[in-house]
Design a protein around this motif. Structure first.
Motif, PDB file in Angstrom:
ATOM      1  N   ARG A  23      -7.200  -0.921   2.816  1.00 41.77           N
ATOM      2  CA  ARG A  23      -6.011  -1.079   1.953  1.00 41.77           C
ATOM      3  C   ARG A  23      -6.327  -2.002   0.775  1.00 41.77           C
ATOM      4  O   ARG A  23      -5.990  -1.701  -0.376  1.00 41.77           O
ATOM      5  CB  ARG A  23      -4.853  -1.652   2.763  1.00 41.77           C
ATOM      6  N   ARG A  24      -6.923  -3.139   1.068  1.00 40.04           N
ATOM      7  CA  ARG A  24      -7.206  -4.107  -0.002  1.00 40.04           C
ATOM      8  C   ARG A  24      -8.163  -3.513  -1.041  1.00 40.04           C
ATOM      9  O   ARG A  24      -7.983  -3.714  -2.247  1.00 40.04           O
ATOM     10  CB  ARG A  24      -7.793  -5.390   0.586  1.00 40.04           C
ATOM     11  N   ALA A  59       0.836  -1.203   0.000  1.00 36.05           N
ATOM     12  CA  ALA A  59       0.000   0.000   0.000  1.00 36.05           C
ATOM     13  C   ALA A  59       0.868   1.249   0.000  1.00 36.05           C
ATOM     14  O   ALA A  59       0.617   2.203  -0.747  1.00 36.05           O
ATOM     15  CB  ALA A  59      -0.931  -0.011   1.207  1.00 36.05           C
ATOM     16  N   ASP A 119      -6.691  -2.705   7.131  1.00 35.94           N
ATOM     17  CA  ASP A 119      -6.347  -3.638   6.052  1.00 35.94           C
ATOM     18  C   ASP A 119      -7.470  -3.793   5.031  1.00 35.94           C
ATOM     19  O   ASP A 119      -7.221  -3.941   3.828  1.00 35.94           O
ATOM     20  CB  ASP A 119      -5.996  -5.002   6.641  1.00 35.94           C
ATOM     21  N   ILE A 154      -0.663   4.708  -0.882  1.00 34.44           N
ATOM     22  CA  ILE A 154      -1.738   4.744   0.114  1.00 34.44           C
ATOM     23  C   ILE A 154      -1.105   5.042   1.464  1.00 34.44           C
ATOM     24  O   ILE A 154      -0.288   4.260   1.967  1.00 34.44           O
ATOM     25  CB  ILE A 154      -2.503   3.407   0.147  1.00 34.44           C
ATOM     26  N   LEU A 198      -6.188  -0.881  -3.040  1.00 30.52           N
ATOM     27  CA  LEU A 198      -5.207  -1.541  -3.905  1.00 30.52           C
ATOM     28  C   LEU A 198      -5.891  -2.178  -5.112  1.00 30.52           C
ATOM     29  O   LEU A 198      -5.405  -2.068  -6.251  1.00 30.52           O
ATOM     30  CB  LEU A 198      -4.439  -2.602  -3.117  1.00 30.52           C
ATOM     31  N   THR A 224      -4.973   3.550   8.649  1.00 25.81           N
ATOM     32  CA  THR A 224      -5.642   2.887   7.532  1.00 25.81           C
ATOM     33  C   THR A 224      -5.774   1.398   7.827  1.00 25.81           C
ATOM     34  O   THR A 224      -4.774   0.720   8.091  1.00 25.81           O
ATOM     35  CB  THR A 224      -4.859   3.092   6.223  1.00 25.81           C
TER      36      THR A 224
END
Length: 714
Positions: free
Chosen positions: A35-36, A11, A32, A16, A39, A30
């Motif tokens: 993030r996913r 990230a 996970d 990010i 992404l 942030t």
């Protein structure tokens, strides 16, 4: 960075940010899941750590093996430097050849044999700083090392070290101007909405008062229907809104046989209305413009036709795509389709054979939309010319919105540049605990680089055309943007980094070519690196009276405003001075449900009472209101006196530019926009001025608010 998981590292590698600090000072990390989602939207699907590690390896391999980055933005005072990457060959001898082809013609070739640095880098100086040429150039390079031959091509953008300097353009004189929302302008001759002839008149009026500029809302293309009327959520940021055309100023009007009196009752209704009726205005204008376009097409051998052909050729594919989109949008909306993702599959691709066939079959309609943009450009140029003739050193000051509608032509024509599945917005704050989702698809930072920043440059070039200054809405978006994944709340969003110096470098190049000043709207929570970076690039800051406070809530004295700024009392998202003074905005917030309950309403009123007393104290301390007992009581002070005193206060600041809102000159109380409020609750972007242009010139309160009876001290 404390979280060193593969997902977190991936990230971070794509921009990010791991955390941010909100307006209250609270730190947000942030998650996970966010993030996913982000992404995946950026094209990096990482459901687990193994996938994240593999993607990190791919990114590292890409950096090591690409001889030339696709684009490089270099400052002219650094010279023309080409950076080669020969990963895995550090410390070896390399034979290389570099050729640069210049934008304006000509080329330069350098060859040599050099030892590669241990990190795999090799820098080739094509020209020293005193020989560097500004512009968009093409670099081609080859390198032979360890028996391998590598090749690459790059767009090298050589930019000035900063945007044009106000001291030079303004001959060291501070200036003021008038800022206006053009659609709100009322006149005896317009068709129910302010148009480009009104803008020309406003420029001349303002010039007569000593103003150096007139700033306007974004003139970007809108759909002008079904409430889709925000100038900050346009169909396209590249092209303009036909709503602003003065039909009677089109050269073909005189011989077209059009009769304004045929629309007499409807025109009177639209001119008298308190709100802009976008649908009804366009229902009158478009048939007339269609007639004028047919007259134009019938005259084949004229200078105007030749000018049009040259203009269309210069605009190229961008104009063609826009015109096709508008014709397709009309066609499918007539059949009930809401936006382009609801069109048949074959029409969702701007480059498809079906779109080509449609354009041939509906050639006249596509040409209409090309011609409307041509005429918009001509009328805007004429307005700007009249401002210059009237003596304005800056003249027209335009506004560039932060984003474009997902239902618009820019996203349809170049989908690869935009990120789907996320929206730009703002994180939660005390006034918006859920955050703000603006519904705008962000530009993809990596795709912008791969594009060589062509779209960004075109946005700036078109926005600065005919202008002496440009405002960048939400300039913080050039540093980082708050992205909210689809289906998530604002609390689950995160900030994404943007290539700041690259974007500001292209901005400096386009501003230099246009000879235009640049103002960045840098309000809200501003990261510490932003002000010095903007100052280094010569971008003026925005300073708004309502927000300029010191310890204890006191208003900042004008002498403490920065020189490198545009100083104003308010913005389009805030209450006009008269409405602020009387608390009209507080009442509106209660009416539309932005205040939770009566207790919140009472708190807002108490806060406004404190703010009024603080402002009054500053105006008295500055000698702009008499220091007597009456002027210590806000309820006893005339709102007209306050408007005049505030404008005089702003004009005392050392800031290069001072903007006086046309709403404040007229004395409007209603805001033009209430952020986060739909058209069902408030008529955002529709409220018109209570005074016409004809009345403005002789209105005593407006003259007083302008400070026409006060000396302007440069």
């Amino acid at each position: 960075m404390t979280d060193a998981s593969p997902l977190a590292r991936l990230a971070d590698a794509v921009g990010i940010l791991p955390e941010y600090v909100d307006q209250t000072g609270e730190r947000h990390t942030t998650g996970d899941e966010s993030r996913r989602a982000l992404l995946a939207a950026l094209g990096h699907d990482a459901p687990d750590d193994d996938a994240a590690r593999a993607l990190l390896d791919e990114l590292a391999h890409e950096r090591r093996t690409r001889l030339l980055a696709r684009v490089r933005v270099a400052r002219a005072d650094e010279g023309e430097v080409v950076e080669l990457t020969l990963g895995g060959h550090g410390g070896r001898e390399a034979e290389w050849r570099v050729e640069i082809t210049y934008e304006g013609g000509g080329a330069r070739v350098e060859e040599g044999r050099t030892r590669v640095e241990h990190d795999g880098s090799l820098a080739v100086v094509l020209a020293p700083p005193d020989e560097a040429r500004l512009g968009y150039h093409t670099v081609r390079a080859t390198a032979r090392v360890d028996g391998a031959t590598l090749a690459g091509e790059q767009r090298l953008i050589v930019v000035p070290p900063r945007c044009p300097d106000p001291a030079s353009l303004l001959r060291a004189q501070r200036v003021f101007g008038v800022t206006a929302n053009l659609y709100t302008v009322r006149s005896a001759r317009n068709w129910g909405v302010g148009d480009l002839s009104d803008l020309a008149t406003l420029l001349e009026y303002a010039a007569g008062t000593g103003a150096a500029f007139v700033g306007v809302n974004p003139l970007h293309a809108l759909r002008n229907a079904e409430g889709d009327v925000s100038p900050y959520s346009p169909v396209s940021r590249l092209y303009r809104n036909p709503l602003y055309l003065d039909v009677e100023a089109v050269p073909e009007f005189a011989s077209a046989g059009l009769d304004e009196t045929a629309h007499g009752p409807e025109l009177r209704r639209l001119r008298d209305a308190d709100l802009v009726d976008y649908d009804a205005v366009m229902a009158l204008k478009m048939p007339a413009l269609e007639t004028l376009h047919r007259v134009f097409r019938a005259r084949r051998r004229t200078k105007r036709r030749a000018d049009y052909a040259a203009w269309v050729e210069r605009e190229g594919q961008a104009l063609e795509s826009f015109a096709r989109f508008r014709a397709l949008d009309e066609h499918f909306r007539a059949g009930g389709a809401g936006w382009w993702r609801e069109w048949p599959d074959e029409f969702r691709d701007a480059r498809s054979g079906a779109v080509e066939a449609f354009a041939r079959e509906h050639e006249e309609r596509v040409d209409l939309h090309r011609w409307l943009q041509f005429e918009l450009d001509r009328q805007l140029a004429e307005a700007a010319r009249r401002g210059r003739v009237a003596g304005m050193p800056i003249g027209l000051y335009q506004d560039l919105a932060i984003g474009t509608s997902p239902a618009g032509s820019d996203v349809w024509a170049q989908p690869e540049l935009f990120v789907t599945g996320v929206s730009v917005g703002a994180p939660p704050d005390p006034l918006g605990p859920e955050g703000q989702n603006w519904g705008l698809p962000p530009l993809h930072p990596a795709a912008m680089r791969a594009d060589g920043y062509r779209y960004w440059a075109a946005l700036l070039r078109n926005a600065m055309r005919h202008s002496g200054a440009l405002r960048l809405d939400h300039v913080l978006g050039l540093f980082r943007q708050f992205w909210i994944p689809e289906g998530m709340s604002g609390a689950e969003g995160a900030y994404v980094r943007f290539p700041t110096d690259d974007l500001l470098g292209v901005l400096a190049l386009e501003a230099t070519r246009a000879g235009a000043l640049v103002v960045g709207e840098d309000l809200g929570t501003v990261p510490p690196e932003v002000p010095p970076t903007l100052a280094r690039w010569g971008v003026l800051s925005s300073k708004v009276l309502y927000f300029e406070r010191e310890e204890g809530g006191r208003f900042r004295p004008p002498r403490r405003y920065p020189r490198g700024a545009l100083a104003t009392a308010n913005t389009h998202d805030l209450a006009p001075l008269a409405g602020w003074w009387h608390g009209r905005d507080v009442a509106l917030r209660r009416e539309v449900g932005l205040l939770r309950d009566e207790a919140a309403h009472d708190d807002a009123l108490r806060e406004r009472a404190c703010d009024r007393a603080a402002l009054l104290a500053l105006l008295v301390d500055e000698g702009l209101l008499d220091d007597d007992e009456a002027n210590r009581d806000p309820d006893a002070v005339s709102e007209i006196d306050v408007r005049a005193a505030v404008h005089a206060l702003l004009r005392r600041s050392p800031s290069w530019l001072v903007g006086l809102s046309l709403d404040d000159l007229v004395g409007e109380t209603e805001p033009v926009n209430m952020p986060g409020v739909g058209q069902d609750k408030y008529p955002c972007w529709r409220r018109r001025l209570s005074l016409s242009l004809e009345q403005l010139a002789t209105d005593a309160p407006a003259r007083r608010a302008l400070g026409a009876d006060r000396a302007w001290v440069p």
